[in-house]
Design an enzyme around this catalytic site. Structure first.
Site, PDB file in Angstrom:
ATOM      1  N   LEU A  14      31.894 -73.113  37.162  1.00 22.84           N
ATOM      2  CA  LEU A  14      31.206 -73.893  38.199  1.00 22.84           C
ATOM      3  C   LEU A  14      30.729 -75.274  37.707  1.00 22.84           C
ATOM      4  O   LEU A  14      31.287 -76.310  38.097  1.00 22.84           O
ATOM      5  CB  LEU A  14      29.991 -73.098  38.712  1.00 22.84           C
ATOM      6  N   THR A  21      27.196 -80.808  38.097  1.00 23.09           N
ATOM      7  CA  THR A  21      25.846 -80.364  37.741  1.00 23.09           C
ATOM      8  C   THR A  21      25.603 -80.367  36.232  1.00 23.09           C
ATOM      9  O   THR A  21      24.448 -80.253  35.804  1.00 23.09           O
ATOM     10  CB  THR A  21      25.604 -78.928  38.267  1.00 23.09           C
ATOM     11  N   SER A 118      30.999 -67.864  36.261  1.00 21.68           N
ATOM     12  CA  SER A 118      29.997 -68.816  35.764  1.00 21.68           C
ATOM     13  C   SER A 118      28.857 -68.103  35.057  1.00 21.68           C
ATOM     14  O   SER A 118      28.470 -67.000  35.447  1.00 21.68           O
ATOM     15  CB  SER A 118      29.424 -69.614  36.946  1.00 21.68           C
ATOM     16  N   ALA A 119      28.291 -68.769  34.045  1.00 21.35           N
ATOM     17  CA  ALA A 119      27.133 -68.216  33.330  1.00 21.35           C
ATOM     18  C   ALA A 119      25.838 -68.460  34.093  1.00 21.35           C
ATOM     19  O   ALA A 119      24.796 -67.903  33.758  1.00 21.35           O
ATOM     20  CB  ALA A 119      27.026 -68.876  31.957  1.00 21.35           C
ATOM     21  N   LYS A 149      29.548 -66.508  27.595  1.00 20.77           N
ATOM     22  CA  LYS A 149      30.782 -67.030  27.030  1.00 20.77           C
ATOM     23  C   LYS A 149      30.435 -67.517  25.620  1.00 20.77           C
ATOM     24  O   LYS A 149      29.339 -68.037  25.432  1.00 20.77           O
ATOM     25  CB  LYS A 149      31.290 -68.225  27.867  1.00 20.77           C
ATOM     26  N   ASP A 174      35.421 -76.313  31.653  1.00 19.12           N
ATOM     27  CA  ASP A 174      35.102 -77.600  31.015  1.00 19.12           C
ATOM     28  C   ASP A 174      34.395 -77.420  29.675  1.00 19.12           C
ATOM     29  O   ASP A 174      33.975 -78.414  29.074  1.00 19.12           O
ATOM     30  CB  ASP A 174      34.204 -78.449  31.926  1.00 19.12           C
TER      31      ASP A 174
HETATM   32  C1  BG6 Z   1      26.597 -72.830  32.627  1.00 17.05           C
HETATM   33  C2  BG6 Z   1      26.249 -74.209  32.135  1.00 17.05           C
HETATM   34  O1  BG6 Z   1      27.483 -72.937  33.708  1.00 17.05           O
HETATM   35  O2  BG6 Z   1      25.433 -72.130  33.061  1.00 17.05           O
HETATM   36  C3  BG6 Z   1      25.160 -74.143  31.083  1.00 17.05           C
HETATM   37  O3  BG6 Z   1      27.414 -74.814  31.576  1.00 17.05           O
HETATM   38  C4  BG6 Z   1      23.965 -73.371  31.618  1.00 17.05           C
HETATM   39  O4  BG6 Z   1      24.789 -75.451  30.731  1.00 17.05           O
HETATM   40  C5  BG6 Z   1      24.424 -71.996  32.078  1.00 17.05           C
HETATM   41  O5  BG6 Z   1      22.964 -73.237  30.628  1.00 17.05           O
HETATM   42  C6  BG6 Z   1      23.277 -71.177  32.665  1.00 17.05           C
HETATM   43  O6  BG6 Z   1      22.857 -71.804  33.837  1.00 17.05           O
HETATM   44  P1  BG6 Z   1      21.510 -71.502  34.634  1.00 17.05           P
HETATM   45  O7  BG6 Z   1      21.700 -72.254  35.928  1.00 17.05           O
HETATM   46  O8  BG6 Z   1      21.441 -70.029  34.822  1.00 17.05           O
HETATM   47  O9  BG6 Z   1      20.393 -72.016  33.800  1.00 17.05           O
HETATM   48 MG    MG Z   2      31.062 -75.548  32.898  1.00 20.32          MG
END
Ligand code: BG6
Ligand code: MG
Length: 215
Positions: A14, A21, A118-119, A149, A174
């Site tokens: 994402l 973002t 996505s994380a 990841k 990315d």
């Molecule tokens: C990933 C980002 O998609 O999500 C990281 O690349 C980020 O930078 C991680 O720390 C966790 O995101 P969030 O929104 O749960 O703090």
């Molecule tokens: Mg990313």
């Protein structure tokens, strides 16, 4: 080299792939690191891309040489997320990265499954604000998978949710941690951005627009 003929599903990261973002994560971590007396650079930031919130904090604390309690860590994590949420409050479809919408539409039209891998725990809100949530057949985010990841869990769960074998999935990423996760999952992977930060990708392109004609 990518074999597009075998691709039955595309799993999108994402932040920094679909939506612009990544820069806001950087700004929020930069502010937090400053408070710890650490000068957080863009080079440092590359190592945090794709990595969970808690693991990112642990890295910054290590670089800053800061030893704090679990309660203080929890406070810093909520502060970082508060700042991040303030920064993305005005997020709209204008923040979609170049080619995002065209590629999602093309894949949907061609009957290729679409998943999010996505994380981020903020992923759902971001997909809603940017108006693309309805394109997804499966949504795997940081609330579903705790292992960060480069662990492949987030992508393997996506493939499982779609009912598609990993070898027929293509990941778009990315982050170096994301490229490593996709490879560990046995998937093809395209890096989005600069090749120097995306070692091991089967292909690197500047943005998603470069992929629209491939399907
Ligand atoms: C990933 C980002 O998609 O999500 C990281 O690349 C980020 O930078 C991680 O720390 C966790 O995101 P969030 O929104 O749960 O703090
Ligand atoms: Mg990313």
């Amino acid at each position: 080299m990518i074999n597009y003929n075998t691709v039955k599903a595309v799993i999108f990261d994402l932040d920094g792939v679909l939506v612009d973002t990544a820069v806001y994560h950087f700004q929020a971590w930069h502010r937090l690191a400053e408070g710890l007396g650490y000068s957080f650079s863009l080079v440092d930031n590359e190592q945090l891309k794709g990595v969970s919130r808690i693991e990112s904090l642990e890295l910054i604390l290590k670089w800053a040489g800061a030893k704090i309690s679990d309660a203080e860590k929890a406070d810093l994590l909520s502060l970082k997320n508060k700042w991040y949420l303030e920064l993305i409050e005005q997020l709209s479809p204008d923040h979609l990265l170049s080619g995002s919408l065209d590629l999602l539409e093309k894949l949907q039209k061609k009957g290729i499954k679409i998943a999010l891998g996505s994380a981020s725990k903020n992923a759902m809100g971001i997909l809603e604000k940017t108006g693309i949530i309805s394109y997804f057949d499966a949504l795997i985010d940081g609330n579903v998978v705790q292992l960060s990841k480069p662990n492949p869990a987030v992508f393997l769960k996506g493939a499982e949710a779609l009912g598609i074998e990993p070898a027929c999935c293509l990941v778009l990423e990315d982050a170096q941690a994301g490229i490593d996760a996709a490879r560990a999952a046995g998937m093809q992977v395209i890096g989005i951005g600069q090749a120097e930060h995306l070692n091991g990708a089967d292909l690197v392109v500047a943005d998603l627009g470069a992929l629209v004609d491939k399907f």
